[in-house]
Design a protein around this motif. Structure first.
Motif, PDB file in Angstrom:
ATOM      1  N   GLU A   1       0.843  -1.186   0.000  1.00 33.40           N
ATOM      2  CA  GLU A   1       0.000   0.000   0.000  1.00 33.40           C
ATOM      3  C   GLU A   1       0.884   1.244   0.000  1.00 33.40           C
ATOM      4  O   GLU A   1       1.623   1.496   0.960  1.00 33.40           O
ATOM      5  CB  GLU A   1      -0.894  -0.007   1.246  1.00 33.40           C
ATOM      6  N   GLU A   2       0.809   2.029  -1.078  1.00 36.59           N
ATOM      7  CA  GLU A   2       1.605   3.252  -1.139  1.00 36.59           C
ATOM      8  C   GLU A   2       0.994   4.308  -0.237  1.00 36.59           C
ATOM      9  O   GLU A   2      -0.177   4.661  -0.383  1.00 36.59           O
ATOM     10  CB  GLU A   2       1.703   3.772  -2.569  1.00 36.59           C
ATOM     11  N   ILE A   3       1.790   4.819   0.707  1.00 38.18           N
ATOM     12  CA  ILE A   3       1.339   5.872   1.599  1.00 38.18           C
ATOM     13  C   ILE A   3       1.550   7.234   0.943  1.00 38.18           C
ATOM     14  O   ILE A   3       0.658   8.082   0.943  1.00 38.18           O
ATOM     15  CB  ILE A   3       2.070   5.799   2.950  1.00 38.18           C
ATOM     16  N   LEU A   4       2.732   7.429   0.387  1.00 40.69           N
ATOM     17  CA  LEU A   4       3.059   8.578  -0.456  1.00 40.69           C
ATOM     18  C   LEU A   4       4.269   8.191  -1.289  1.00 40.69           C
ATOM     19  O   LEU A   4       4.796   7.094  -1.128  1.00 40.69           O
ATOM     20  CB  LEU A   4       3.309   9.842   0.360  1.00 40.69           C
ATOM     21  N   ALA A   5       4.692   9.052  -2.178  1.00 39.35           N
ATOM     22  CA  ALA A   5       5.783   8.692  -3.094  1.00 39.35           C
ATOM     23  C   ALA A   5       7.014   8.244  -2.311  1.00 39.35           C
ATOM     24  O   ALA A   5       7.509   8.962  -1.443  1.00 39.35           O
ATOM     25  CB  ALA A   5       6.129   9.888  -3.976  1.00 39.35           C
ATOM     26  N   GLY A   6       7.484   7.032  -2.633  1.00 38.44           N
ATOM     27  CA  GLY A   6       8.685   6.524  -1.991  1.00 38.44           C
ATOM     28  C   GLY A   6       8.463   5.856  -0.661  1.00 38.44           C
ATOM     29  O   GLY A   6       9.429   5.444  -0.007  1.00 38.44           O
ATOM     30  N   VAL A   7       7.201   5.723  -0.231  1.00 39.78           N
ATOM     31  CA  VAL A   7       6.893   5.095   1.058  1.00 39.78           C
ATOM     32  C   VAL A   7       5.753   4.101   0.858  1.00 39.78           C
ATOM     33  O   VAL A   7       4.705   4.452   0.305  1.00 39.78           O
ATOM     34  CB  VAL A   7       6.473   6.129   2.123  1.00 39.78           C
ATOM     35  N   GLU A   8       5.957   2.871   1.302  1.00 37.36           N
ATOM     36  CA  GLU A   8       4.913   1.865   1.180  1.00 37.36           C
ATOM     37  C   GLU A   8       4.753   1.112   2.490  1.00 37.36           C
ATOM     38  O   GLU A   8       5.696   0.970   3.276  1.00 37.36           O
ATOM     39  CB  GLU A   8       5.223   0.862   0.070  1.00 37.36           C
ATOM     40  N   LEU A   9       3.528   0.628   2.700  1.00 36.77           N
ATOM     41  CA  LEU A   9       3.237  -0.291   3.793  1.00 36.77           C
ATOM     42  C   LEU A   9       3.132  -1.682   3.206  1.00 36.77           C
ATOM     43  O   LEU A   9       2.304  -1.934   2.329  1.00 36.77           O
ATOM     44  CB  LEU A   9       1.935   0.106   4.492  1.00 36.77           C
ATOM     45  N   PHE A  10       3.999  -2.573   3.664  1.00 36.61           N
ATOM     46  CA  PHE A  10       4.013  -3.950   3.166  1.00 36.61           C
ATOM     47  C   PHE A  10       3.326  -4.841   4.187  1.00 36.61           C
ATOM     48  O   PHE A  10       3.557  -4.726   5.398  1.00 36.61           O
ATOM     49  CB  PHE A  10       5.451  -4.424   2.956  1.00 36.61           C
ATOM     50  N   ALA A  11       2.458  -5.745   3.690  1.00 35.92           N
ATOM     51  CA  ALA A  11       1.752  -6.671   4.569  1.00 35.92           C
ATOM     52  C   ALA A  11       1.703  -8.055   3.926  1.00 35.92           C
ATOM     53  O   ALA A  11       1.542  -8.185   2.705  1.00 35.92           O
ATOM     54  CB  ALA A  11       0.341  -6.170   4.853  1.00 35.92           C
ATOM     55  N   ALA A  12       1.842  -9.093   4.743  1.00 36.68           N
ATOM     56  CA  ALA A  12       1.719 -10.478   4.295  1.00 36.68           C
ATOM     57  C   ALA A  12       0.945 -11.245   5.353  1.00 36.68           C
ATOM     58  O   ALA A  12       1.227 -11.115   6.552  1.00 36.68           O
ATOM     59  CB  ALA A  12       3.089 -11.109   4.077  1.00 36.68           C
ATOM     60  N   THR A  13      -0.033 -12.033   4.922  1.00 35.34           N
ATOM     61  CA  THR A  13      -0.931 -12.697   5.863  1.00 35.34           C
ATOM     62  C   THR A  13      -0.543 -14.136   6.163  1.00 35.34           C
ATOM     63  O   THR A  13      -1.272 -14.835   6.856  1.00 35.34           O
ATOM     64  CB  THR A  13      -2.373 -12.670   5.331  1.00 35.34           C
ATOM     65  N   SER A  14       0.594 -14.585   5.638  1.00 39.69           N
ATOM     66  CA  SER A  14       1.036 -15.946   5.935  1.00 39.69           C
ATOM     67  C   SER A  14       2.548 -16.022   5.804  1.00 39.69           C
ATOM     68  O   SER A  14       3.176 -15.151   5.196  1.00 39.69           O
ATOM     69  CB  SER A  14       0.377 -16.959   4.977  1.00 39.69           C
ATOM     70  N   THR A  15       3.128 -17.068   6.387  1.00 43.49           N
ATOM     71  CA  THR A  15       4.546 -17.308   6.178  1.00 43.49           C
ATOM     72  C   THR A  15       4.749 -17.687   4.721  1.00 43.49           C
ATOM     73  O   THR A  15       3.834 -18.161   4.052  1.00 43.49           O
ATOM     74  CB  THR A  15       5.046 -18.425   7.094  1.00 43.49           C
ATOM     75  N   GLN A  16       5.975 -17.470   4.230  1.00 45.02           N
ATOM     76  CA  GLN A  16       6.240 -17.628   2.808  1.00 45.02           C
ATOM     77  C   GLN A  16       7.436 -18.540   2.585  1.00 45.02           C
ATOM     78  O   GLN A  16       8.335 -18.626   3.430  1.00 45.02           O
ATOM     79  CB  GLN A  16       6.550 -16.261   2.177  1.00 45.02           C
ATOM     80  N   PRO A  17       7.479 -19.217   1.434  1.00 43.02           N
ATOM     81  CA  PRO A  17       8.709 -19.929   1.066  1.00 43.02           C
ATOM     82  C   PRO A  17       9.840 -18.927   0.884  1.00 43.02           C
ATOM     83  O   PRO A  17       9.614 -17.730   0.708  1.00 43.02           O
ATOM     84  CB  PRO A  17       8.350 -20.596  -0.274  1.00 43.02           C
ATOM     85  N   THR A  18      11.061 -19.424   0.922  1.00 48.83           N
ATOM     86  CA  THR A  18      12.213 -18.550   0.713  1.00 48.83           C
ATOM     87  C   THR A  18      12.134 -17.911  -0.664  1.00 48.83           C
ATOM     88  O   THR A  18      11.907 -18.581  -1.668  1.00 48.83           O
ATOM     89  CB  THR A  18      13.522 -19.339   0.850  1.00 48.83           C
ATOM     90  N   MET A  19      12.309 -16.587  -0.694  1.00 46.74           N
ATOM     91  CA  MET A  19      12.271 -15.854  -1.941  1.00 46.74           C
ATOM     92  C   MET A  19      13.547 -15.051  -2.094  1.00 46.74           C
ATOM     93  O   MET A  19      14.225 -14.738  -1.119  1.00 46.74           O
ATOM     94  CB  MET A  19      11.068 -14.906  -1.973  1.00 46.74           C
ATOM     95  N   SER A  20      13.884 -14.719  -3.328  1.00 43.10           N
ATOM     96  CA  SER A  20      15.067 -13.915  -3.618  1.00 43.10           C
ATOM     97  C   SER A  20      14.653 -12.658  -4.351  1.00 43.10           C
ATOM     98  O   SER A  20      13.756 -12.683  -5.197  1.00 43.10           O
ATOM     99  CB  SER A  20      16.055 -14.707  -4.482  1.00 43.10           C
ATOM    100  N   GLU A  21      15.303 -11.555  -4.017  1.00 46.16           N
ATOM    101  CA  GLU A  21      15.025 -10.297  -4.690  1.00 46.16           C
ATOM    102  C   GLU A  21      16.228  -9.381  -4.545  1.00 46.16           C
ATOM    103  O   GLU A  21      17.178  -9.685  -3.821  1.00 46.16           O
ATOM    104  CB  GLU A  21      13.766  -9.629  -4.126  1.00 46.16           C
ATOM    105  N   LEU A  22      16.170  -8.267  -5.237  1.00 40.88           N
ATOM    106  CA  LEU A  22      17.229  -7.268  -5.173  1.00 40.88           C
ATOM    107  C   LEU A  22      16.721  -6.087  -4.368  1.00 40.88           C
ATOM    108  O   LEU A  22      15.772  -5.417  -4.773  1.00 40.88           O
ATOM    109  CB  LEU A  22      17.634  -6.819  -6.579  1.00 40.88           C
TER     110      LEU A  22
END
Length: 320
Positions: free
Chosen positions: A33-54
């Motif tokens: 959820e973008e709060i304003l430019a350059g700021v987001e609220l991240f939410a996840a409702t369950s545990t996740q498998p291992t993921m890779s990202e940059l």
């Protein structure tokens, strides 16, 4: 606000309530959820498998839940009230370890931009640049958590958001610079030639993923001797240059495979000539062979959504 740790649980509870209010009852497995430019609220409702990202240069303040993040050989544990800062592009693996629909994993993420930080440091005349690692994890100060709570309160008053949002975002950046992770955030604006040389090499590696680049060429791009390059690269990123390159290549290949590319084509596109070597290294990093990732049936909707938002191009859009 004095650093009275007795008030920390109440402040975190207030932050959690504000964050849940911003989500407005959304029930998707993954929410950004973008709060304003350059700021987001991240939410996840369950545990996740291992993921890779940059990870682009960013700050992440954990509000609720836990996550395990691996950078090179270093394993970091994100807990409520902790703050991660990364000042360079870092390939990471992550796994949410505590989350549920009733108590989702929640984090406030801010993209860190050199110009904004440089202006802030210039105005805070007693804020001296610090040397430090290019990433850090530690407790967020109460002042920082308080500023985050006030920012998350703004979406309930849309008329205040355009004016107060950038001001509170600026305060958050100031609190980050003042906090225990300040040394890492200073790396974004420091003119240390070694940091600039490493950044140049990182950019060059990312644009040459399809080539088997020897270490001497990387060092030459950075304008360093090989021993000096290896040492400063590991200090900055927590991994060796070849490990960094391999991680980026495998992450790029996985995104292509999950998007529908043939395994052999995805491997070739990032410079692998041996299918067996690619399969072996892919399995070691992601815990499953590429042939399994090529079959979408085993993935849950939550995993599919998280893989989509892990794409650096998707994350970069947050800055604009």
């Amino acid at each position: 606000m004095p650093e009275d740790q007795a008030g920390r649980p109440d402040l975190l509870c207030r932050l959690q309530l504000m964050a849940l209010s911003c989500l407005s009852g959304r029930t998707e497995p993954i929410v950004r959820e973008e709060i304003l430019a350059g700021v987001e609220l991240f939410a996840a409702t369950s545990t996740q498998p291992t993921m890779s990202e940059l990870y682009a240069p960013m700050a992440s303040i954990v509000i609720q839940g836990t996550m395990e993040v691996t950078i090179g050989q270093t394993v970091l544990h994100y807990d409520p009230g902790s703050c991660f800062i990364g000042s360079i592009d870092l390939p990471i693996t992550s796994r949410i370890t505590s989350a549920s629909p009733e108590q989702p994993y929640l984090a406030l993420n801010l993209m860190l931009e050199q110009d904004s930080l440089a202006d802030l440091i210039a105005e805070a005349i007693d804020l001296e640049p610090e040397q430090g690692k290019c990433y850090a994890l530690g407790p967020a100060s109460l002042d920082l958590l308080d500023a985050c709570a006030r920012l998350l309160k703004l979406p309930a008053s849309p008329e205040d958001l355009p004016v107060m949002g950038p001001l509170i975002r600026r305060e958050i950046l100031y609190r980050l610079l003042r906090g225990p992770q300040g040394g890492a955030i200073h790396q974004i604006v420091l003119s240390d030639p070694r940091i600039q040389q490493i950044r140049r090499a990182l950019n060059w590696i990312r644009t040459n993923l399809d080539k088997s680049v020897p270490i001497e060429d990387m060092a030459s791009c950075a304008g360093m001797s090989q021993p000096s390059f290896r040492r400063h690269f590991r200090t900055a990123t927590g991994m060796s240059p070849l490990q960094y390159q391999k991680t980026l290549r495998l992450q790029a290949a996985r995104r292509s495979i999950l998007a529908g590319a043939e395994v052999s084509r995805a491997a070739f596109a990032v410079g692998y000539e041996s299918p067996s070597q690619f399969s072996r290294e892919y399995s070691r990093m992601f815990g499953v062979p590429p042939s399994r990732d090529a079959s979408r049936d085993h993935r849950s909707p939550a995993q599919s959504q998280r893989e989509a938002v892990a794409d650096p191009a998707s994350r970069a859009a947050l800055c604009h």
